[in-house]
Design an enzyme around this catalytic site. Structure first.
Site, PDB file in Angstrom:
ATOM      1  N   SER A 221     -14.304  30.561  14.487  1.00  0.00           N
ATOM      2  CA  SER A 221     -14.245  30.817  15.921  1.00  0.00           C
ATOM      3  C   SER A 221     -13.593  32.158  16.216  1.00  0.00           C
ATOM      4  CB  SER A 221     -13.475  29.696  16.621  1.00  0.00           C
ATOM      5  OG  SER A 221     -12.137  29.624  16.142  1.00  0.00           O
ATOM      6  N   ARG A 225     -16.410  34.840  17.982  1.00  0.00           N
ATOM      7  CA  ARG A 225     -16.217  35.161  19.397  1.00  0.00           C
ATOM      8  C   ARG A 225     -16.274  36.675  19.610  1.00  0.00           C
ATOM      9  NH1 ARG A 225     -12.024  32.736  19.836  1.00  0.00           N
ATOM     10  NH2 ARG A 225     -12.597  30.875  21.010  1.00  0.00           N
ATOM     11  N   ASN A 229     -19.698  38.753  21.365  1.00  0.00           N
ATOM     12  CA  ASN A 229     -19.571  39.542  22.592  1.00  0.00           C
ATOM     13  C   ASN A 229     -19.934  41.009  22.379  1.00  0.00           C
ATOM     14  OD1 ASN A 229     -18.172  38.033  25.061  1.00  0.00           O
ATOM     15  ND2 ASN A 229     -17.356  37.156  23.179  1.00  0.00           N
TER      16      ASN A 229
END
Length: 291
Positions: A221, A225, A229
């Site tokens: 994670s 993440r 993005n």
């Protein structure tokens, strides 16, 4: 003349090939096989940006005065104070020994790598081609290898500080005895008590499985993440560039939306660097605590 037009048509980029071209890496195989491949552009840009960040901070620190600070010194002190306050709210030990400097390093380095997304892709590509490179990605954090390497570094630090704070035996005990508690051996007084005695060792398995999922999910994670993005932001810039090449209307719409997305992307660049830094501090703070 016909042959020249045919060659130009063959080398003309379609929308798909245009995006694939800009998203390609300068990949070099190590050895005779492709089992181990290095992204030279990612490594070079990461090192260069790290040196630039350290050099800028060093220059400001070298010229720092106790009197009226310069604009650069005031800005750096503002960033330092902001990061230190965030760490103080999460980590309650001696934060200035390692945690706060690590958080500052992570934030500035990731922010610098994210900020490379503001470079005009086509102008940058022309400059890179002039230097003799076919592919060169300017944004290291849009490469999953970069974000996963950063997350793994934090993961190893988390395990190191956990063992340092609790000892090897304490860390292993926590793996198998938390959060559901350890198995209890007792003299059963009923049939249900006998079943509880038999099933009690399964708590060790449940605790270990729970902690294993936690240890695996943290770097995943943490890395995905940031990568998701930044990769999405890079793709959106490319799509807006393609739209601008469709004609006058597309050029106007692409310019307006591109400017709007650039302004919004400033927030994304800073926010993702901040989130990555905060998760780093949280994970390292959790390593110093016991269940």
């Amino acid at each position: 003349m016909t042959t020249q037009h045919t060659q130009q048509a063959e080398h003309a980029l379609t929308p798909s090939s245009y995006i694939q071209h800009h998203l390609g890496f300068n990949a070099q195989s190590v050895g005779d096989t492709s089992f181990w491949t290095l992204h030279v552009d990612t490594l070079a840009m990461s090192v260069i940006l790290g040196l630039v960040v350290m050099g800028l901070v060093w220059l400001v620190a070298r010229g720092a005065t106790s009197g009226v600070p310069s604009k650069g010194q005031a800005f750096v002190e503002l960033v330092f104070g902001f990061i230190d306050d965030q760490v103080k709210n999460i980590f309650h030990g001696d934060r200035h020994k390692f945690i706060a400097p690590t958080a500052l390093t992570v934030f500035l380095w990731v922010f610098a790598m994210n900020a490379m997304d503001f470079l005009p892709v086509d102008i940058f590509a022309k400059g890179i081609h002039a230097l003799g490179f076919e592919h060169w990605r300017a944004v290291p954090t849009s490469d999953i290898n970069t974000t996963f390497a950063l997350a793994l570094a934090v993961w190893f630090l988390m395990i190191f500080f956990s063992i340092k704070a609790k000892g090897l035996g304490g860390w292993i005990h926590e793996l198998f005895c938390a959060p559901f508690g350890s198995a209890k051996f007792f003299k059963p007084k009923s049939f249900l008590g006998f079943i509880g005695l038999v099933l009690s060792p399964l708590l060790f398995v449940a605790n270990f499985a729970f902690n294993l999922i936690e240890y695996v999910s943290k770097p995943l994670s943490h890395s995905l993440r940031l990568f998701g993005n930044m990769y999405a932001g890079e793709v959106i810039f490319l799509l807006l560039g393609l739209w601008a090449a469709t004609g006058v209307t597309g050029a106007i719409a692409g310019a307006i939306l591109g400017a709007g997305w650039s302004i919004f992307h400033i927030l994304i660049v800073a926010l993702q660097a901040f989130i990555f830094m905060m998760l780093t501090v949280v994970y390292l703070a959790m390593a110093h605590e016991s269940h």
